[in-house]
Design an enzyme around this catalytic site. Sequence first.
Site, mmCIF file in Angstrom:
data_model
loop_
_atom_site.group_PDB
_atom_site.id
_atom_site.type_symbol
_atom_site.label_atom_id
_atom_site.label_comp_id
_atom_site.label_asym_id
_atom_site.label_seq_id
_atom_site.Cartn_x
_atom_site.Cartn_y
_atom_site.Cartn_z
ATOM 1 N N LYS A 185 0.888 -1.179 0.000
ATOM 2 C CA LYS A 185 0.000 0.000 0.000
ATOM 3 C C LYS A 185 0.921 1.223 0.000
ATOM 4 O O LYS A 185 1.448 1.626 1.030
ATOM 5 C CB LYS A 185 -0.879 -0.020 1.269
ATOM 6 C CG LYS A 185 -2.206 0.688 1.120
ATOM 7 C CD LYS A 185 -2.126 2.151 0.768
ATOM 8 C CE LYS A 185 -1.806 3.043 1.938
ATOM 9 N NZ LYS A 185 -1.601 4.471 1.529
ATOM 10 N N GLU A 260 9.792 1.442 10.782
ATOM 11 C CA GLU A 260 10.854 2.396 10.446
ATOM 12 C C GLU A 260 10.226 3.774 10.541
ATOM 13 O O GLU A 260 9.503 4.202 9.642
ATOM 14 C CB GLU A 260 11.369 2.152 9.023
ATOM 15 C CG GLU A 260 11.987 0.801 8.826
ATOM 16 C CD GLU A 260 13.381 0.686 9.408
ATOM 17 O OE1 GLU A 260 13.849 1.641 10.069
ATOM 18 O OE2 GLU A 260 13.987 -0.364 9.215
ATOM 19 N N CYS A 294 13.967 10.446 6.526
ATOM 20 C CA CYS A 294 13.926 10.006 7.929
ATOM 21 C C CYS A 294 15.295 10.117 8.569
ATOM 22 O O CYS A 294 15.413 10.420 9.740
ATOM 23 C CB CYS A 294 13.399 8.587 8.013
ATOM 24 S SG CYS A 294 14.259 7.486 6.908
ATOM 25 N N GLU A 393 10.660 16.063 14.827
ATOM 26 C CA GLU A 393 11.010 15.937 13.425
ATOM 27 C C GLU A 393 10.248 16.986 12.614
ATOM 28 O O GLU A 393 9.022 17.002 12.617
ATOM 29 C CB GLU A 393 10.625 14.532 12.952
ATOM 30 C CG GLU A 393 11.086 14.247 11.561
ATOM 31 C CD GLU A 393 10.810 12.818 11.176
ATOM 32 O OE1 GLU A 393 9.686 12.347 11.386
ATOM 33 O OE2 GLU A 393 11.729 12.163 10.661
HETATM 34 P P1 NAD Z 1 2.384 8.571 7.541
HETATM 35 O O1 NAD Z 1 2.681 7.753 8.729
HETATM 36 O O2 NAD Z 1 1.276 9.537 7.602
HETATM 37 O O3 NAD Z 1 2.090 7.655 6.254
HETATM 38 C C1 NAD Z 1 2.924 6.563 5.919
HETATM 39 C C2 NAD Z 1 2.086 5.509 5.237
HETATM 40 O O4 NAD Z 1 1.144 5.013 6.173
HETATM 41 C C3 NAD Z 1 1.278 6.002 4.027
HETATM 42 O O5 NAD Z 1 1.249 4.988 3.037
HETATM 43 C C4 NAD Z 1 -0.105 6.180 4.611
HETATM 44 O O6 NAD Z 1 -1.143 6.057 3.655
HETATM 45 C C5 NAD Z 1 -0.167 5.025 5.594
HETATM 46 N N1 NAD Z 1 -1.159 5.180 6.658
HETATM 47 C C6 NAD Z 1 -1.680 6.322 7.168
HETATM 48 N N2 NAD Z 1 -2.593 6.044 8.119
HETATM 49 C C7 NAD Z 1 -2.647 4.691 8.220
HETATM 50 C C8 NAD Z 1 -3.390 3.786 9.038
HETATM 51 N N3 NAD Z 1 -4.266 4.222 9.944
HETATM 52 N N4 NAD Z 1 -3.165 2.464 8.892
HETATM 53 C C9 NAD Z 1 -2.263 1.997 7.996
HETATM 54 N N5 NAD Z 1 -1.546 2.806 7.174
HETATM 55 C C10 NAD Z 1 -1.733 4.134 7.290
HETATM 56 O O7 NAD Z 1 3.769 9.260 7.227
HETATM 57 P P2 NAD Z 1 4.113 10.163 5.998
HETATM 58 O O8 NAD Z 1 3.607 11.508 6.289
HETATM 59 O O9 NAD Z 1 3.664 9.501 4.750
HETATM 60 O O10 NAD Z 1 5.722 10.081 6.039
HETATM 61 C C11 NAD Z 1 6.458 10.909 6.842
HETATM 62 C C12 NAD Z 1 6.919 10.205 8.101
HETATM 63 O O11 NAD Z 1 7.512 8.932 7.810
HETATM 64 C C13 NAD Z 1 8.002 10.974 8.790
HETATM 65 O O12 NAD Z 1 7.769 10.976 10.168
HETATM 66 C C14 NAD Z 1 9.287 10.206 8.449
HETATM 67 O O13 NAD Z 1 10.351 10.365 9.322
HETATM 68 C C15 NAD Z 1 8.807 8.824 8.385
HETATM 69 N N6 NAD Z 1 9.686 8.030 7.513
HETATM 70 C C16 NAD Z 1 10.543 7.133 8.080
HETATM 71 C C17 NAD Z 1 11.418 6.399 7.293
HETATM 72 C C18 NAD Z 1 12.377 5.392 7.884
HETATM 73 O O14 NAD Z 1 12.936 4.593 7.181
HETATM 74 N N7 NAD Z 1 12.606 5.380 9.188
HETATM 75 C C19 NAD Z 1 11.394 6.558 5.920
HETATM 76 C C20 NAD Z 1 10.510 7.465 5.371
HETATM 77 C C21 NAD Z 1 9.644 8.195 6.189
#
Ligand code: NAD
Length: 491
Positions: A185, A260, A294, A393
Amino acid sequence: MNAPQAPHAQNVVRFANLIGDQWRPAREGRHLSMVDPSTALIFAEIAASEAEDIDLAVKAARHSFDEGAWGRMPAFERGRLLSRLAQAILAHHDELAALESRDCGKPLKQARSDVTATARYFEFYGGAADKLHGDTIPYVTGTTVLALREPLGVTAHIIPWNYPLQIFGRSVGASLSAGNTCVVKPAEEACLSLLRLGALALEVGLPPGALNIVTGTGEAAGAALTAHPAIDFISFTGSPEVGTLVQQAAAKNHVGVTLELGGKSPQIIFADADLDLALPNAINAIIQNAGQTCSACSRLLVEKPVYDTVMARLATAFSALRVGAAEADPDCGPLISARQKQRVESFLGEAHQAHLPVLARAHLLPGTNPNGFFVPPTIIGHVPPNAHLAREEVFGPVLAASPFSDEAEAVRLANGTDYGLVAALWTRDGARQLRIARAMRCGQVFVNGFGAAGGIELPFGGVKKSGHGREKGFEALYEFTTTKTIVLNHG
Ligand code: NAD
């Protein structure tokens, strides 16, 4: 519905889900708009999938694992197919880079390096597929004990928008290599490159159902996937808030999960550091992908005797940065969305109210579209350790700089947040390099260098609020497998 192609600049192209070997629109027929972050214009639509679409994808993956070709395929053949996918990615390098650049607002050179890293993931995990093996264990006389390393079954992959290709490569590549089937997804903000990868996977001969990609919102499609009872493991990359929800869903079904999450990673510069080497790295570590990384080093800790020199040199360098539309291939592109821009600006507003000094701010290239989601890279100085800017962050190109007096204070500040993903350290003192690297509470430490261009071979992941579990390298293969112990009593 056609298999996805790179969208034409003038057209709004509509993309479907990959389920089994079919491209299917969402059953309810709804779509989500994809917005170009450099212009705020809609240029594509994706399927707004719901629980029913997820269920079809999980069934396709389950069938492929339990009775289909993927579940029965020898490891070396799986590896060969993944290696072929790596070659197909390289053969479509320009197309994938252009798609990723437009979709995420990434400067082209960044998108190109992401495509190269993604191919490397499939090369690495293709090569590893037939080298992952179990063990025999000495036990009581009259027995032979086998510890088999087996795939988990159907794995779910929730991908964020900041590095769709690379995060797909590291999690789906490892899971397929270990023999699982996958339901992905992607993020609703940026996912077109992954749909294109799905088409390439079918073209190179991945059997139906080994890889399924279902788009939609996190609340509808993401939550349905993580709660699905036929999922055996969840790989999640995203925010700590959603990570908590995903872990709760995993707990209800008693399945494993890797998280992650984000970071608030430090660059520590000592007075004896080679500044000519350290400063370009410190800049890149915060402007890469407009700070939406990240592992961005969003805190700069500098030893007092060189603090003013470092800030003056960074200010000069920041004023020369080129900020603009992704296709102009600038040093820094736009943020992903208006919402993300607002979030970053609210951190800057708070710093302004607290009278923290703005030490440097880059400028937009002339002619840059004012509707794009741009925030010029900015350095805020003398940020106290309890400020939001030092603890949370931002996920934007904002560097929080603070001076420190000695090694003990550097370690205390570096470890003083809820996160623990990566750290970078600049000093010529060899003993101090090891002392500090060992003292860091995080998953990766870089000494006199930063970044690993993907770091495909290097175990990666966090501690504390940055999450748990490891991706990349062989460690990821252990996460995506389980051990079965067989005790043979033969007398
Ligand atoms: P997010 O958590 O809002 O979304 C990430 C994913 O989760 C998306 O595909 C989203 O559709 C999905 N999602 C949202 N709500 C959900 C739910 N209730 N159940 C299941 N899936 C759901 O984060 P974002 O805004 O897309 O990304 C930014 C964040 O991700 C930042 O905090 C960043 O640091 C982190 N990030 C971490 C890494 C890593 O490797 N550690 C890599 C990239 C991003």
